[in-house]
Design a protein around this motif. Structure first.
Motif, PDB file in Angstrom:
ATOM      1  N   GLN A 130     -66.313  99.722 -32.573  1.00 49.46           N
ATOM      2  CA  GLN A 130     -65.032 100.415 -32.459  1.00 49.46           C
ATOM      3  C   GLN A 130     -63.898  99.490 -32.875  1.00 49.46           C
ATOM      4  N   ASN A 131     -62.750 100.098 -33.162  1.00 57.26           N
ATOM      5  CA  ASN A 131     -61.557  99.347 -33.517  1.00 57.26           C
ATOM      6  C   ASN A 131     -61.069  98.589 -32.281  1.00 57.26           C
ATOM      7  N   PRO A 132     -60.814  97.303 -32.387  1.00 62.39           N
ATOM      8  CA  PRO A 132     -60.387  96.551 -31.195  1.00 62.39           C
ATOM      9  C   PRO A 132     -58.965  96.896 -30.733  1.00 62.39           C
ATOM     10  N   LEU A 133     -58.178  97.562 -31.575  1.00 68.84           N
ATOM     11  CA  LEU A 133     -56.811  97.890 -31.184  1.00 68.84           C
ATOM     12  C   LEU A 133     -56.691  99.209 -30.424  1.00 68.84           C
ATOM     13  N   THR A 134     -57.777  99.938 -30.263  1.00 66.89           N
ATOM     14  CA  THR A 134     -57.686 101.211 -29.539  1.00 66.89           C
ATOM     15  C   THR A 134     -57.341 101.015 -28.078  1.00 66.89           C
ATOM     16  N   GLY A 135     -57.686  99.898 -27.512  1.00 68.05           N
ATOM     17  CA  GLY A 135     -57.378  99.644 -26.102  1.00 68.05           C
ATOM     18  C   GLY A 135     -55.926  99.314 -25.852  1.00 68.05           C
ATOM     19  N   VAL A 136     -55.202  98.884 -26.868  1.00 72.34           N
ATOM     20  CA  VAL A 136     -53.800  98.512 -26.695  1.00 72.34           C
ATOM     21  C   VAL A 136     -52.864  99.458 -27.447  1.00 72.34           C
ATOM     22  N   ALA A 137     -53.314 100.655 -27.723  1.00 71.52           N
ATOM     23  CA  ALA A 137     -52.504 101.606 -28.489  1.00 71.52           C
ATOM     24  C   ALA A 137     -51.237 102.002 -27.737  1.00 71.52           C
ATOM     25  N   ASN A 138     -51.287 102.070 -26.441  1.00 74.43           N
ATOM     26  CA  ASN A 138     -50.123 102.487 -25.654  1.00 74.43           C
ATOM     27  C   ASN A 138     -49.389 101.304 -25.028  1.00 74.43           C
ATOM     28  N   LEU A 139     -49.564 100.126 -25.561  1.00 70.90           N
ATOM     29  CA  LEU A 139     -48.918  98.936 -25.000  1.00 70.90           C
ATOM     30  C   LEU A 139     -47.404  99.019 -25.108  1.00 70.90           C
ATOM     31  N   PHE A 140     -46.885  99.567 -26.201  1.00 73.14           N
ATOM     32  CA  PHE A 140     -45.436  99.706 -26.352  1.00 73.14           C
ATOM     33  C   PHE A 140     -44.874 100.641 -25.289  1.00 73.14           C
ATOM     34  N   ASP A 141     -45.544 101.749 -25.027  1.00 66.62           N
ATOM     35  CA  ASP A 141     -45.072 102.689 -23.998  1.00 66.62           C
ATOM     36  C   ASP A 141     -45.067 102.032 -22.621  1.00 66.62           C
ATOM     37  N   ILE A 142     -46.074 101.275 -22.337  1.00 65.33           N
ATOM     38  CA  ILE A 142     -46.147 100.578 -21.049  1.00 65.33           C
ATOM     39  C   ILE A 142     -45.019  99.564 -20.936  1.00 65.33           C
ATOM     40  N   ALA A 143     -44.717  98.865 -22.027  1.00 64.84           N
ATOM     41  CA  ALA A 143     -43.631  97.880 -22.015  1.00 64.84           C
ATOM     42  C   ALA A 143     -42.281  98.558 -21.806  1.00 64.84           C
ATOM     43  N   MET A 144     -42.067  99.729 -22.384  1.00 62.43           N
ATOM     44  CA  MET A 144     -40.805 100.435 -22.211  1.00 62.43           C
ATOM     45  C   MET A 144     -40.638 100.910 -20.770  1.00 62.43           C
ATOM     46  N   VAL A 145     -41.686 101.438 -20.185  1.00 64.63           N
ATOM     47  CA  VAL A 145     -41.615 101.888 -18.787  1.00 64.63           C
ATOM     48  C   VAL A 145     -41.360 100.691 -17.877  1.00 64.63           C
ATOM     49  N   PHE A 146     -41.995  99.574 -18.136  1.00 61.50           N
ATOM     50  CA  PHE A 146     -41.797  98.365 -17.332  1.00 61.50           C
ATOM     51  C   PHE A 146     -40.356  97.870 -17.453  1.00 61.50           C
ATOM     52  N   SER A 147     -39.787  97.883 -18.667  1.00 58.33           N
ATOM     53  CA  SER A 147     -38.426  97.378 -18.844  1.00 58.33           C
ATOM     54  C   SER A 147     -37.402  98.282 -18.162  1.00 58.33           C
ATOM     55  N   VAL A 148     -37.606  99.586 -18.189  1.00 63.30           N
ATOM     56  CA  VAL A 148     -36.691 100.496 -17.490  1.00 63.30           C
ATOM     57  C   VAL A 148     -36.801 100.299 -15.985  1.00 63.30           C
ATOM     58  N   ALA A 149     -38.011 100.139 -15.492  1.00 61.94           N
ATOM     59  CA  ALA A 149     -38.194  99.898 -14.053  1.00 61.94           C
ATOM     60  C   ALA A 149     -37.551  98.574 -13.644  1.00 61.94           C
ATOM     61  N   LEU A 150     -37.637  97.571 -14.499  1.00 66.51           N
ATOM     62  CA  LEU A 150     -37.015  96.279 -14.212  1.00 66.51           C
ATOM     63  C   LEU A 150     -35.497  96.401 -14.200  1.00 66.51           C
TER      64      LEU A 150
END
Length: 123
Positions: free
Chosen positions: A18-38
């Motif tokens: 499998q493509n190794p980047l499939t596990g981190v496809a939503n990393l940008f979304d997670i970072a945005m939610v974390f920054s708003v919560a911060l």
């Protein structure tokens, strides 16, 4: 006579490769939610939820009395305005509005002049 249809199975369907980047496809979304919560946590820690409200007007003074003093003004429907302290002295004509007194504990109290219907000048 039956025809056999052969499907080509490539690397996409192979579970071993499998493509190794499939596990981190939503990393940008997670970072945005974390920054708003911060950001929300930071505003709440300073106990100023008015900064997040679009209907509240607020004025902040950074470094009061210092050379690098800033006044930050947030008014409803207007962009946030930052006023920096300068060494220039303002001048012009005007009228006295009242007197400011500095108390022993460092607070400043403004006392407006009483309007008696006419201009009062002492001299």
């Amino acid at each position: 006579m039956k025809r056999r249809r052969f499907r080509r199975t490539g690397l996409i369907n192979n579970e071993d490769e499998q493509n190794p980047l499939t596990g981190v496809a939503n990393l940008f979304d997670i970072a945005m939610v974390f920054s708003v919560a911060l950001l929300v946590a930071l505003v709440m820690s300073y106990q100023m939820p008015e900064l997040l409200s679009p209907t509240e007007d607020i004025t902040l003074v950074k470094n009061p009395g210092q050379k690098d003093m800033q006044i930050i003004i947030k008014e409803q429907g207007k962009p946030i305005e930052v006023l920096n302290m300068t060494d220039q002295i303002g001048g012009g004509s005007g009228e006295a509005l009242g007197t400011a007194y500095k108390l022993a504990d460092g607070r400043v109290v403004y006392v407006p002049e009483e309007e008696d219907g006419g201009n009062t000048t002492s001299g």
